[in-house]
Design an enzyme around this catalytic site. Structure first.
Site, PDB file in Angstrom:
ATOM      1  N   PHE A  18      54.032  41.575  51.717  1.00  0.00           N
ATOM      2  CA  PHE A  18      54.315  42.383  50.268  1.00  0.00           C
ATOM      3  C   PHE A  18      55.258  43.407  50.510  1.00  0.00           C
ATOM      4  O   PHE A  18      54.946  44.325  51.332  1.00  0.00           O
ATOM      5  CB  PHE A  18      52.924  42.630  49.603  1.00  0.00           C
ATOM      6  CG  PHE A  18      53.102  43.023  48.294  1.00  0.00           C
ATOM      7  CD1 PHE A  18      53.058  42.247  47.201  1.00  0.00           C
ATOM      8  CD2 PHE A  18      53.201  44.437  47.914  1.00  0.00           C
ATOM      9  CE1 PHE A  18      53.399  42.701  45.885  1.00  0.00           C
ATOM     10  CE2 PHE A  18      53.483  44.873  46.748  1.00  0.00           C
ATOM     11  CZ  PHE A  18      53.537  44.057  45.659  1.00  0.00           C
ATOM     12  N   ASP A  76      57.463  48.512  56.937  1.00  0.00           N
ATOM     13  CA  ASP A  76      57.117  49.043  55.593  1.00  0.00           C
ATOM     14  C   ASP A  76      55.556  49.394  55.831  1.00  0.00           C
ATOM     15  O   ASP A  76      54.667  48.714  56.089  1.00  0.00           O
ATOM     16  CB  ASP A  76      56.818  47.462  54.686  1.00  0.00           C
ATOM     17  CG  ASP A  76      56.403  47.877  53.373  1.00  0.00           C
ATOM     18  OD1 ASP A  76      55.702  48.994  53.142  1.00  0.00           O
ATOM     19  OD2 ASP A  76      56.377  47.021  52.460  1.00  0.00           O
ATOM     20  N   LYS A 132      52.489  54.799  48.966  1.00  0.00           N
ATOM     21  CA  LYS A 132      51.128  55.079  48.402  1.00  0.00           C
ATOM     22  C   LYS A 132      50.411  56.274  48.808  1.00  0.00           C
ATOM     23  O   LYS A 132      50.343  57.218  48.066  1.00  0.00           O
ATOM     24  CB  LYS A 132      50.227  53.928  48.762  1.00  0.00           C
ATOM     25  CG  LYS A 132      50.585  52.642  48.099  1.00  0.00           C
ATOM     26  CD  LYS A 132      49.839  51.272  48.348  1.00  0.00           C
ATOM     27  CE  LYS A 132      49.839  50.215  47.726  1.00  0.00           C
ATOM     28  NZ  LYS A 132      50.663  49.181  48.007  1.00  0.00           N
TER      29      LYS A 132
HETATM   30  C1  LIG Z   1      51.967  48.608  47.324  1.00  0.00           C
HETATM   31  C2  LIG Z   1      53.047  48.139  48.337  1.00  0.00           C
HETATM   32  C3  LIG Z   1      54.301  48.156  47.895  1.00  0.00           C
HETATM   33  C4  LIG Z   1      54.940  48.435  46.659  1.00  0.00           C
HETATM   34  O1  LIG Z   1      54.765  49.855  46.458  1.00  0.00           O
HETATM   35  P1  LIG Z   1      54.767  50.276  44.821  1.00  0.00           P
HETATM   36  O2  LIG Z   1      54.728  51.555  44.968  1.00  0.00           O
HETATM   37  O3  LIG Z   1      53.921  49.687  44.004  1.00  0.00           O
HETATM   38  O4  LIG Z   1      56.450  49.816  44.202  1.00  0.00           O
HETATM   39  C5  LIG Z   1      55.137  47.516  49.242  1.00  0.00           C
HETATM   40  N1  LIG Z   1      54.942  47.533  50.323  1.00  0.00           N
HETATM   41  C6  LIG Z   1      53.478  47.430  50.652  1.00  0.00           C
HETATM   42  C7  LIG Z   1      53.172  47.258  52.032  1.00  0.00           C
HETATM   43  C8  LIG Z   1      52.599  47.760  49.546  1.00  0.00           C
HETATM   44  O5  LIG Z   1      51.284  47.696  50.014  1.00  0.00           O
END
Ligand SMILES: *Cc1c(COP(=O)(O)O)cnc(C)c1O
Length: 430
Positions: free
Chosen positions: A159, A250, A279
């Site tokens: 994700f 990420d 986050k």
């Molecule tokens: C939540 C998340 C995103 C997206 O972040 P947003 O602030 O919602 O755009 C991207 N990568 C990972 C691993 C995430 O958990």
């Protein structure tokens, strides 16, 4: 101009209503009339928080093991965040990246001092950070690797966000359905499988070099709380060193202390060339970041930007969150509370083998894995737990995810385990 022209639908009576009587506006039916239906919402409206507790508009109390999805590092209404927000608002809240922003510099300095990165770019979300990292990888591919159409390899079940490029990077068809044409230049491999990755690169690069970067999560969060295998990540690091392919991680969900280390890459034991954060970084204010080593810092004036990115308000608060994390030695808390939680979840899994098969996770990102034969999905447990006063979230259909604020106490972890036990007890009887 009267206020009625600013709020055309409001009658004078509405405008004279007490300012704190917001409950009418949050009646689900009315809310849904005005807000797009992009989320499935639970039928509560959260109004107030303190530490790991939340209260809804009816005054019901909840123990928060969601933390705004792994975001509220210091919980709710933390005195340090309140003070930082107030001070920054009084001093200066927004200018523009046309000028130097001292708070942004200080936050970047903290981040580079506490990671393998040399430079930082600030934006507003995780998706935006990944989007920027993908642009950075493409430019690096063009100018440093001589690739005409650079490819980024990502993992299945990953994700990376909801923008067009990041939803394309996300290796889950359910997020991409109906949004084609997707962005070209992405290829997917199974996670934690080095042979599949090597075979894909060999195939893509057979005629001419195409692969510029590999983008992975140190642990797949949304994809089901699936930890990366340290051996896999070390092998990728070696492969990238040999080939010049960029390793991009990420860290949006697992960075900022959630795994018990400040960064997930420490937990898998492989330094990235580029990584992203969001986050937990601002403790709940919207901020994202691309962090890069000096050799990949190739973006030049005019090539990337953001109006809000790195403004004094969010950077002032995020810096306070970072400093507080350090002052309170929250990483030690994450490790011990994480152990306590996993031990308790393990016992729960054993007690209800008809419903769950085990637990997996690191630090304070943990998942209770459901028994696929149970007929119960994660959402059923999440709904039932909410009725018991515990907030948790699904990670896919078969995993219940627990990501409390990093300040969570020993007593609160015990309480969450008791509430979850009660929830599963109800469900197993039903
Ligand atoms: C939540 C998340 C995103 C997206 O972040 P947003 O602030 O919602 O755009 C991207 N990568 C990972 C691993 C995430 O958990």
């Amino acid at each position: 101009m009267t206020s009625q022209t600013l709020i055309p639908d409001a009658s004078p009576a509405d405008l004279n209503a007490p300012a704190n009587d917001a409950s009418a506006a949050f009646e689900p039916a009315q809310f849904d009339q005005h807000v797009m239906a992009t989320y499935g919402r639970f039928p509560i409206a959260l109004e107030r928080g303190e530490g790991c507790r939340l209260w809804d508009s009816e005054g019901r109390e909840y123990l928060d093991f969601v933390a705004g999805i792994a975001t509220c590092t210091l919980g709710h209404a933390h005195p340090k965040m309140i003070a930082a927000a107030g001070e920054q608002m009084k001093k200066l809240h927004h200018v523009s990246n046309l000028y130097y922003i001292p708070e942004q510099g200080a936050l970047a300095q903290w981040l580079t001092k506490h990671s393998c990165a040399d430079r930082v770019f600030f934006c507003n979300s995780g998706a935006e950070a990944n989007e920027g990292a993908i642009k950075l990888a493409r430019k690096y591919g063009h100018t440093e690797l001589g690739i005409e159409a650079p490819i980024v390899i990502t993992a299945k079940a990953s994700f990376h966000g909801r923008t067009l490029a990041t939803v394309t990077a996300t290796g889950q068809p359910k997020y991409q359905k109906n949004f084609n044409p997707l962005v070209p230049g992405f290829h997917y491999v199974p996670y934690n499988d080095i042979e599949a990755l090597k075979a894909t690169i060999a195939e893509l690069d057979a005629e001419q070099r195409q692969v510029a970067a590999i983008l992975l999560e140190p642990m797949q969060g949304e994809g089901g709380v699936c930890p990366g295998n340290p051996i896999y990540f070390k092998q990728i690091r070696q492969l990238c060193d040999e080939t010049g392919i960029l390793l991009m991680l990420d860290e949006v969900q697992v960075g900022m202390g959630r795994t018990g280390n400040l960064w997930g890459y420490e937990t898998v034991g492989a330094e990235p060339d580029i990584f992203t954060s969001a986050k937990g970084l601002g403790g709940g204010v919207p901020i994202g970041a691309i962090l890069t080593k000096a050799h990949c810092d190739v973006l030049r004036p005019g090539e990337h930007g953001s109006t809000f990115g790195g403004n004094p308000f969010v950077c002032g608060i995020a810096l306070k969150v970072c400093e507080t994390l350090e002052e309170m030695d929250l990483l030690a808390n994450v490790r011990s509370r994480g152990k306590q939680l996993r031990k308790g979840l393990g016992a729960i899994a054993q007690k209800y083998p008809d419903l769950c098969t085990g637990v997996r996770g690191w630090g304070l990102i943990n998942g209770l894995v459901l028994n696929p034969d149970s007929g119960t999905v994660a959402l059923d447990i999440v709904k039932a737990a909410l009725d018991e006063g515990l907030l948790v979230i699904p990670a896919g259909a078969q995993v219940v995810r627990m990501v409390p604020p990093l300040i969570v106490s020993e007593a609160e972890v015990d309480e969450a385990l008791t509430l979850l036990d009660r929830t599963l007890n109800q469900l197993s009887k039903a």
